[in-house]
Design a protein around this motif. Structure first.
Motif, PDB file in Angstrom:
ATOM      1  N   GLY A 186      -5.101   5.097   3.871  1.00 41.91           N
ATOM      2  CA  GLY A 186      -5.338   5.748   2.585  1.00 41.91           C
ATOM      3  C   GLY A 186      -4.566   5.104   1.455  1.00 41.91           C
ATOM      4  O   GLY A 186      -3.564   4.404   1.669  1.00 41.91           O
ATOM      5  N   LEU A 187      -5.045   5.361   0.240  1.00 43.78           N
ATOM      6  CA  LEU A 187      -4.443   4.763  -0.951  1.00 43.78           C
ATOM      7  C   LEU A 187      -3.766   5.790  -1.848  1.00 43.78           C
ATOM      8  O   LEU A 187      -3.536   5.529  -3.027  1.00 43.78           O
ATOM      9  N   GLY A 188      -3.466   6.978  -1.300  1.00 37.05           N
ATOM     10  CA  GLY A 188      -2.673   7.916  -2.077  1.00 37.05           C
ATOM     11  C   GLY A 188      -3.392   9.206  -2.411  1.00 37.05           C
ATOM     12  O   GLY A 188      -4.319   9.624  -1.717  1.00 37.05           O
ATOM     13  N   SER A 223       1.357   7.041  -6.551  1.00 34.52           N
ATOM     14  CA  SER A 223       0.326   8.020  -6.925  1.00 34.52           C
ATOM     15  C   SER A 223       0.804   9.435  -6.639  1.00 34.52           C
ATOM     16  O   SER A 223       0.502  10.366  -7.391  1.00 34.52           O
ATOM     17  N   TYR A 271      -8.200   3.555   9.406  1.00 33.35           N
ATOM     18  CA  TYR A 271      -8.279   3.717   7.959  1.00 33.35           C
ATOM     19  C   TYR A 271      -6.869   3.852   7.390  1.00 33.35           C
ATOM     20  O   TYR A 271      -6.012   4.518   7.984  1.00 33.35           O
ATOM     21  N   ASN A 289       0.832  -1.214   0.000  1.00 33.64           N
ATOM     22  CA  ASN A 289       0.000   0.000   0.000  1.00 33.64           C
ATOM     23  C   ASN A 289       0.861   1.257   0.000  1.00 33.64           C
ATOM     24  O   ASN A 289       0.508   2.262  -0.617  1.00 33.64           O
ATOM     25  N   GLN A 327       2.025   1.852  -3.510  1.00 33.21           N
ATOM     26  CA  GLN A 327       0.967   2.410  -4.353  1.00 33.21           C
ATOM     27  C   GLN A 327       0.699   3.879  -4.022  1.00 33.21           C
ATOM     28  O   GLN A 327       0.529   4.704  -4.921  1.00 33.21           O
ATOM     29  N   SER A 328       0.673   4.207  -2.730  1.00 26.19           N
ATOM     30  CA  SER A 328       0.426   5.597  -2.323  1.00 26.19           C
ATOM     31  C   SER A 328       1.540   6.508  -2.804  1.00 26.19           C
ATOM     32  O   SER A 328       1.298   7.599  -3.337  1.00 26.19           O
ATOM     33  N   TYR A 378     -10.049   5.019   0.941  1.00 19.43           N
ATOM     34  CA  TYR A 378      -9.420   4.490   2.144  1.00 19.43           C
ATOM     35  C   TYR A 378      -9.848   3.048   2.374  1.00 19.43           C
ATOM     36  O   TYR A 378     -10.998   2.673   2.101  1.00 19.43           O
ATOM     37  N   ILE A 379      -8.914   2.264   2.856  1.00 23.87           N
ATOM     38  CA  ILE A 379      -9.233   0.912   3.325  1.00 23.87           C
ATOM     39  C   ILE A 379      -9.723   1.029   4.766  1.00 23.87           C
ATOM     40  O   ILE A 379      -9.000   1.543   5.632  1.00 23.87           O
ATOM     41  N   ASP A 391      -7.160  13.464  -1.728  1.00 24.81           N
ATOM     42  CA  ASP A 391      -6.789  12.100  -1.350  1.00 24.81           C
ATOM     43  C   ASP A 391      -7.718  11.093  -2.014  1.00 24.81           C
ATOM     44  O   ASP A 391      -8.835  11.412  -2.422  1.00 24.81           O
TER      45      ASP A 391
END
Length: 266
Positions: free
Chosen positions: A70-72, A11, A68, A4, A7-8, A47-48, A44
């Motif tokens: 975040g994904l970027g 991005s 949570y 993750n 990936q963040s 979020y997972i 942003d």
């Protein structure tokens, strides 16, 4: 896992690259007449959700916070800044809008598009029509023609264009310049040549006489400089560069973490 983080950070590198492109374009047009700077807006991503706030925990109490990841980030858009540029002394046919509004010009394409600009560097073409002093020579709309025998041109603050000829001191009217306003000028579409076209976001163009209904007035003999602030753009460039370096370090750290996990079985 560290995937993750990869990936963040990836991005972020993509978004920061776009922001750097925007800054570079602003600095490239620091001397472009009527140019309006842009800024990149970030937002942003999803979020997972690993734990919801407010749910009951094992002790029968409510969780005060959630969990949570975040994904970027991404660039949500580029926002135009329509702050007025500084006046620059020019020629008799140069004009500057002192206040809100745009000049209306014709774009000769298959659709007969009308475009709008703050660049007021005008001249005459071979037919005596007032056109932008650019590579394409876009004609002012409505047309204003100044004959070749004209010895002087005057433009009033409300957009009336007059000219005089040798041997006749009485000025003759050549036409009326109209200005156009938009409800949301930031929603205009940029098409190059410091030209804009209307979109659904900008709203319909509202045309009228300079000095009326919140439109600016005309200042003859001046052009509007680019509103790019080089100092601010250089600061933004440095901030972007530092952020790029930090996210690059995050990718290295995540890569090292994944490498350590892969070597655990050895």
């Amino acid at each position: 896992m560290a995937i993750n983080a990869l990936q963040s950070s990836a991005s972020a590198l993509s978004a920061l690259n776009t922001a750097l492109d925007v800054t570079a374009n602003n600095l490239a047009n620091v001397n472009t007449t009527g140019f309006k700077s842009s800024r990149a807006n970030f937002q942003d991503l999803l979020y997972i959700e690993r734990a919801q706030p407010g749910v009951e925990n094992a002790n029968g109490d409510q969780r005060p916070i959630g969990l949570y990841v975040g994904l970027g980030v991404k660039v949500s858009g580029t926002q135009l800044n329509f702050a007025k540029g500084n006046p620059i002394v020019g020629d008799d046919l140069d004009m500057m809008i002192d206040g809100q509004g745009f000049f209306k010009v014709k774009v000769e394409d298959s659709l007969g598009t009308t475009a709008y600009t703050r660049a007021g560097h005008f001249t005459r073409n071979s037919n005596g029509e007032m056109v932008l002093a650019s590579s394409e020579g876009r004609r002012l709309d409505p047309d204003i023609t100044i004959p070749s025998e004209a010895t002087g041109v005057q433009v009033s603050s409300d957009g009336k264009v007059w000219y005089t000829v040798s041997g006749d001191p009485a000025p003759q009217e050549a036409g009326q310049i109209q200005l156009v306003n938009f409800v949301n000028p930031a929603g205009l579409k940029q098409i190059g040549e410091t030209l804009f076209t209307a979109t659904a976001a900008s709203g319909e163009p509202v045309e009228g006489t300079p000095g009326t209904d919140n439109r600016g007035t005309i200042k003859q003999g001046y052009t509007e400089s680019s509103n790019v602030d080089p100092t601010r753009e250089l600061i933004d460039m440095i901030r972007t560069q530092r952020a790029f370096e930090m996210n690059s370090n995050t990718i290295r750290a995540a890569d090292d973490t994944l490498r350590a996990v892969a070597q655990l079985r050895r």
